[in-house]
Design an enzyme around this catalytic site. Structure first.
Site, PDB file in Angstrom:
ATOM      1  N   ASP A  45       0.838  -1.189   0.292  1.00 34.36           N
ATOM      2  CA  ASP A  45       0.019  -0.023   0.096  1.00 34.36           C
ATOM      3  C   ASP A  45       0.816   1.281  -0.011  1.00 34.36           C
ATOM      4  O   ASP A  45       0.355   2.222  -0.152  1.00 34.36           O
ATOM      5  CB  ASP A  45      -1.052  -0.167   1.038  1.00 34.36           C
ATOM      6  CG  ASP A  45      -0.472  -0.115   2.447  1.00 34.36           C
ATOM      7  OD1 ASP A  45       0.732  -0.320   2.562  1.00 34.36           O
ATOM      8  OD2 ASP A  45      -0.992  -0.204   3.420  1.00 34.36           O
ATOM      9  N   SER A  46       2.322   1.034   0.000  1.00 34.03           N
ATOM     10  CA  SER A  46       3.198   2.115  -0.186  1.00 34.03           C
ATOM     11  C   SER A  46       2.896   2.731  -1.601  1.00 34.03           C
ATOM     12  O   SER A  46       3.421   3.772  -1.958  1.00 34.03           O
ATOM     13  CB  SER A  46       4.653   1.845  -0.198  1.00 34.03           C
ATOM     14  OG  SER A  46       4.799   0.612  -1.096  1.00 34.03           O
ATOM     15  N   ASP A  84      -1.088  -6.126  -0.244  1.00 29.99           N
ATOM     16  CA  ASP A  84      -1.525  -5.562   1.095  1.00 29.99           C
ATOM     17  C   ASP A  84      -2.975  -5.164   1.047  1.00 29.99           C
ATOM     18  O   ASP A  84      -3.594  -4.844   0.325  1.00 29.99           O
ATOM     19  CB  ASP A  84      -0.731  -4.195   0.977  1.00 29.99           C
ATOM     20  CG  ASP A  84       0.457  -4.152   2.087  1.00 29.99           C
ATOM     21  OD1 ASP A  84       0.521  -5.165   2.934  1.00 29.99           O
ATOM     22  OD2 ASP A  84       1.166  -3.213   1.864  1.00 29.99           O
ATOM     23  N   LYS A 114      -1.133  -9.518   2.926  1.00 36.37           N
ATOM     24  CA  LYS A 114      -0.272  -8.721   3.917  1.00 36.37           C
ATOM     25  C   LYS A 114      -1.270  -7.900   4.770  1.00 36.37           C
ATOM     26  O   LYS A 114      -2.035  -7.242   4.259  1.00 36.37           O
ATOM     27  CB  LYS A 114       0.882  -8.357   3.514  1.00 36.37           C
ATOM     28  CG  LYS A 114       1.711  -7.657   4.495  1.00 36.37           C
ATOM     29  CD  LYS A 114       3.245  -7.326   4.257  1.00 36.37           C
ATOM     30  CE  LYS A 114       3.306  -6.010   3.623  1.00 36.37           C
ATOM     31  NZ  LYS A 114       2.830  -4.938   4.396  1.00 36.37           N
ATOM     32  N   GLU A 116      -1.295  -5.611   8.658  1.00 36.03           N
ATOM     33  CA  GLU A 116      -0.299  -4.882   9.870  1.00 36.03           C
ATOM     34  C   GLU A 116      -1.061  -5.172  11.128  1.00 36.03           C
ATOM     35  O   GLU A 116      -2.187  -5.180  11.343  1.00 36.03           O
ATOM     36  CB  GLU A 116      -0.112  -3.498   9.624  1.00 36.03           C
ATOM     37  CG  GLU A 116       0.401  -3.151   8.375  1.00 36.03           C
ATOM     38  CD  GLU A 116       0.591  -1.681   8.157  1.00 36.03           C
ATOM     39  OE1 GLU A 116       0.434  -0.637   9.012  1.00 36.03           O
ATOM     40  OE2 GLU A 116       1.129  -1.200   6.953  1.00 36.03           O
ATOM     41  N   GLU A 183       9.719  -3.999  10.165  1.00 35.79           N
ATOM     42  CA  GLU A 183       9.935  -2.811   9.553  1.00 35.79           C
ATOM     43  C   GLU A 183      10.675  -1.949  10.668  1.00 35.79           C
ATOM     44  O   GLU A 183       9.852  -1.662  11.692  1.00 35.79           O
ATOM     45  CB  GLU A 183       8.732  -2.127   8.798  1.00 35.79           C
ATOM     46  CG  GLU A 183       9.089  -0.597   8.388  1.00 35.79           C
ATOM     47  CD  GLU A 183       7.997  -0.276   7.312  1.00 35.79           C
ATOM     48  OE1 GLU A 183       7.070  -0.984   6.821  1.00 35.79           O
ATOM     49  OE2 GLU A 183       8.049   1.044   6.816  1.00 35.79           O
TER      50      GLU A 183
HETATM   51  O1  KIV Z   1       3.709  -1.026   1.475  1.00 34.04           O
HETATM   52  C1  KIV Z   1       4.844  -1.690   1.535  1.00 34.04           C
HETATM   53  O2  KIV Z   1       5.655  -1.396   0.374  1.00 34.04           O
HETATM   54  C2  KIV Z   1       5.270  -2.463   2.612  1.00 34.04           C
HETATM   55  C3  KIV Z   1       6.618  -2.461   2.546  1.00 34.04           C
HETATM   56  C4  KIV Z   1       7.270  -1.445   3.112  1.00 34.04           C
HETATM   57  C5  KIV Z   1       6.817  -3.815   3.404  1.00 34.04           C
HETATM   58  O3  KIV Z   1       4.308  -2.784   3.376  1.00 34.04           O
END
Ligand code: KIV
Length: 279
Positions: A45-46, A84, A114, A116, A183
């Site tokens: 989600d970056s 994510d 994924k 959090e 992280e």
């Molecule tokens: O969203 C993302 O790119 C991430 C990585 C920093 C692990 O969660």
């Protein structure tokens, strides 16, 4: 080559093979990562920051994710694609979490998701895994909680925080997560967690003791130039190369140097002459 799966990832840890992972957000970058045989591609989600231009990951929606996951899936043949789960798409209740995890697989085509959090999301992880959806955890600096942390800082330096991180990691493993991202965690703590867990840890700003490493594509290629986080290493300076190319292109257009005959198309002279007379 068959697609990497979560058993392959487990075996990599068992054999002591380090696990590279990279983010990708579109077909072209995913194809390049796949061609480089990177075993795990994360549609992080970056994307909110490096692609969509937000100042955090918080505004990213399920529809944003699915749109980009589809591109990455189309660009990969061998990599395990992890998607994510965006902010507040798995915390409200289990039904919401299951529905959204399923969408990332059914509509997006990802193989795993994924999310959090540690102990607080362990039951959710368990429910998703029970439905046949592999889950990667994410601990330490969890960017969706940036407002609660008061910034992007290293997590787990104090005793209480470190103890909680260890408990969170164990809770994720017990809940059935197949790997966990660490992280911005101090190197010795990340190493200890990696030794204690049977599942692989994937570090970003967590030192070399993790079982794998992940980098954000735009940081490592020098495409995102707003800032370079300390944990990122620049393997190429594509941002500068692209800017140079744009400047050269604009100059050539202005000067009438582009296009030349090489980039242009001919036609029958006779037809042209007729047109010139008739029209
Ligand atoms: O969203 C993302 O790119 C991430 C990585 C920093 C692990 O969660």
């Amino acid at each position: 080559m068959p697609r990497v799966n979560i058993r392959d990832i487990a075996q990599m840890k068992a054999k002591g093979e380090k696990i590279p992972m990279i983010t990708a957000y579109d077909y072209t970058s995913a194809r390049l990562a796949d061609a480089a045989e990177i075993p795990i591609v994360l549609v992080g989600d970056s994307l909110g920051m490096v692609v969509l231009g937000y100042d955090s990951t918080i505004p990213v929606t399920m529809d944003d994710m699915i749109h980009h996951v589809k591109m990455v899936v189309r660009g990969t043949q061998q990599a395990l694609v992890v998607a994510d789960m965006p902010f507040m798409t798995y915390q409200i209740d289990h039904s919401q979490a299951l529905t959204n995890a399923a969408r990332l697989l059914q509509e997006g085509g990802a193989q795993t998701v994924k999310l959090e959090g540690g102990e607080s999301v362990a039951e959710t992880v368990h429910r998703i895994v029970e439905c046949g959806i592999p889950v990667m955890g994410h601990l330490g600096l969890t960017p969706q909680s940036v407002n609660a942390f008061g910034g992007y800082r290293v997590q787990g330096r104090q005793r209480k925080e470190a103890v909680q991180l260890m408990k969170d990691a164990k809770a994720l493993e017990d809940a059935g997560a197949y790997a966990v991202v660490l992280e911005l965690v101090p190197t010795p703590l990340a190493r200890l967690i990696s030794q204690r867990l049977t599942i692989p840890t994937i570090g970003i700003g967590a030192g070399p003791g993790c079982d794998g490493q992940v980098q954000v594509l735009h940081d490592m290629l020098g495409l995102f130039t707003d800032f370079l986080p300390k944990h990122a290493k620049r393997y190429a300076n594509l941002g500068e190369a692209i800017k140079e190319a744009f400047i050269r292109y604009a100059h050539e257009v202005r000067e009438g140097e582009f296009p030349t005959a090489k980039e242009s198309f001919t036609m029958d002279e006779e037809i042209l002459n007729e047109l010139a007379v008739q029209v």
